[in-house]
Design an enzyme around this catalytic site. Sequence first.
Site, PDB file in Angstrom:
ATOM      1  N   ASP A 289      -7.322  -1.115   4.309  1.00 48.00           N
ATOM      2  CA  ASP A 289      -6.458  -2.211   3.872  1.00 48.00           C
ATOM      3  C   ASP A 289      -6.868  -3.546   4.477  1.00 48.00           C
ATOM      4  O   ASP A 289      -6.399  -4.600   4.027  1.00 48.00           O
ATOM      5  CB  ASP A 289      -4.994  -1.929   4.267  1.00 48.00           C
TER       6      ASP A 289
ATOM      7  N   ASP B  97       0.866  -1.180   0.000  1.00 51.12           N
ATOM      8  CA  ASP B  97       0.000   0.000   0.000  1.00 51.12           C
ATOM      9  C   ASP B  97       0.907   1.236   0.000  1.00 51.12           C
ATOM     10  O   ASP B  97       2.010   1.204   0.551  1.00 51.12           O
ATOM     11  CB  ASP B  97      -0.880  -0.019   1.253  1.00 51.12           C
TER      12      ASP B  97
ATOM     13  N   ASP C  99      -1.581  -0.528   6.259  1.00 49.22           N
ATOM     14  CA  ASP C  99      -1.682   0.003   7.622  1.00 49.22           C
ATOM     15  C   ASP C  99      -3.039   0.592   7.966  1.00 49.22           C
ATOM     16  O   ASP C  99      -3.298   0.893   9.122  1.00 49.22           O
ATOM     17  CB  ASP C  99      -0.625   1.094   7.838  1.00 49.22           C
TER      18      ASP C  99
END
Length: 753
Positions: free
Chosen positions: A641, A435, A637
Amino acid sequence: METTTLKLRGMSCASCANSIQDAINSLPGISKCIVNFGAEQAIVTYNPQITDLPTIQNAVEAAGYSAYPLQKQQILLGEDDKEKRYRQQELRQLTQKLTVGGIISSLLLIGSLPMMTGLNLPFIPAWLHNSWTQLILTTPVQFWCGYSFYINGWKAFKRHAATMDTLIALGTSAAYFYSVFATLLPNFFINQGLTPDVYYETAAIVITLILLGKLFENRAKGQTSDAIRKLVGLQAKTARLIRNGQEIDVPLEEVQIGDVILVRPGEKIPVDGEIISGTSTIDEAMITGESVPVKKYPGDEVIGVTINQTGSFQFKATRVGADTVLAQIVQLVQQAQGSKAPIQRLADQVTGWFVPAVIAISLLTFIIWFNFTGNFTLSLITTVGVLIIACPCALGLATPTSVMVGTGKGAENGILIKGAESLELAHKIQTIVLDKTGTITQGKPTVTDFITVNGTAASNEIKLLKLAGSLERNSEHPLAEAVVKYAQNQEIDLIDVRDFAAITGSGVQGLVDNHLVQIGTEKWMAELEINIQELQASKQRLEYLGKTVILMAIDGKIQGLMGIADAIKPTSPQTVKALQKMGLEVVMLTGDNSRTANTIAREVGIDRVFAEVRPDQKAATIQRLQTERKIVAMVGDGINDAPALAQADVGIAIGTGTDIAIAASDITLISGDLQGIITAIQLSRATIRNIQQNLFFAFIYNAVGIPIAAGILFPMFGWLLNPIIAGAAMAFSSVSVVTNALRLRNFQPKAII
């Protein structure tokens, strides 16, 4: 459903673990039960409306063992007093029996030398090789030192099972009672043309050697939990509270949420909390694995057991007792150490049939040798050798000991691995999906560029930054926070502001050190008729890179600008490069626009980018990669996600992120440093390699040892395995497996160049 961890007692081998697991799983309302022989624990998930904890404990006791639940508060206290006393008593009894067995076995060995060598050894007293003396000496070893083998073997027999204790009890009893028969009725053998030889030393020495192996094994197994003991030992014992303006020292367990605590330089932070006054530099290496101390300001979080290095500060306790970060880490490590890796399934299946198969082989060995030779002594020696050399313990310890050491080592390096399955799967990862926000980047606005008119002198830059930081300190805008943080990192002392005003959508202004300071957008500067031509080119360049630009004017003249962006973490580029060198495909996933995403990707060296992906589409993107027949790991995080972390084969959460992301992941990097991914994969590879070595040696040991003990080499070479040697080999096979697992404690992450 509820999940509890039971501490088990009375297990002697992997077959015992299987028996307990079967006993618990047979109860109604049990969803899942995993018994770990190495950790001596059972993790049980059950429906409390159908069954309860006492029922589960009764089932364990009915199987011949005992169990008690580990309480939550024990996480912080470590091994409780009850368990310590039990372990100390167990080691003390084992040492006593080993001492007695060792002395008697030595005497028996000396007394048996004439028979074993066929030589007349006059220096050995006649009474010492007298069979009646040997009977008297051996009996306490057989029935006192070997008492636990009989008791555990009988318990197993009552539940129609067989364990390692069964093999030892049968093998040594065969040697002992054969010798007793030869001592009491020697004429029976003489009349058949046989010599009434006795094998008391075999029974005694085998029991002694196995007790010695158990002592080494218990001590070695105790070392596998060193990581937890080290973590628990890091705690401060007291905390200095501020109450009614007074400083008082109280025991750690008396600290409550909301208490204000003073920490001085060099002291440990007692519990988790939030700084309310003062600044400091804190060494968080023992929790995050990050060696560089972290600067902390009011509003920042602090973690219990970390060490305050420079300034004094006061903080408010937000988490105490079993809710602290340390307690949660210890709990996760304990759960991981109690779990089973998929690679262990083969070993479990083998140990389930192992002991019955060995008993069958030993009987078959006796029948074959007696039929072919008619030699009762030869048949007995081979039968006893087979019973004694077989070792299910080595198979049972092969995987859990490595998992215990591996997960503990991960915790030491700031990596929390939730289970053995995750630890095993990590070494198979082929694609890493990162990410962007908060993973590759810092996840919050950061000043990346500070450009002044005509390259103003450094001293003047500091003055400008002091004015900007002082002004922005009065604003609550996220960009203002970035400016203040940037000034603080330069260790600039901020000053008071007069006539502060925030113009919505434009900027802020105020009098700082008798200067009118205005910071805001290009549009606002145009409205104020401030010429920004000198900085126009720099502004356009930063905006092309996707950065937000704010302009700064002093007393009506443009003086500088700041480029603000979600800055890339310093270690991100080298981590991406290292992952690629490890043969992994690295992919970036983000909801950000394509221009910003591709800019970040270029800077860190990522070629494949999925941009403008909505939160609800992230899991689908992971699924798409999985359809390419790849083992996919997702690193993230944020709350958005969590679905992708759960969908991935291995979910890796950044520990500085949200709790829901951490809950959905399999591995957590406490420090938020991407280099933890490399360490996690290297640790996984090292652990699996260690497990494979253990399983290989355990299987090969039994595959080679049992046929040799059965006398397969005797027809060709006349070589027969002495039961004493078989006992020594059996005793040290488990020790060798545990010792090999302990080599993982030397694991160090390797730099990828």
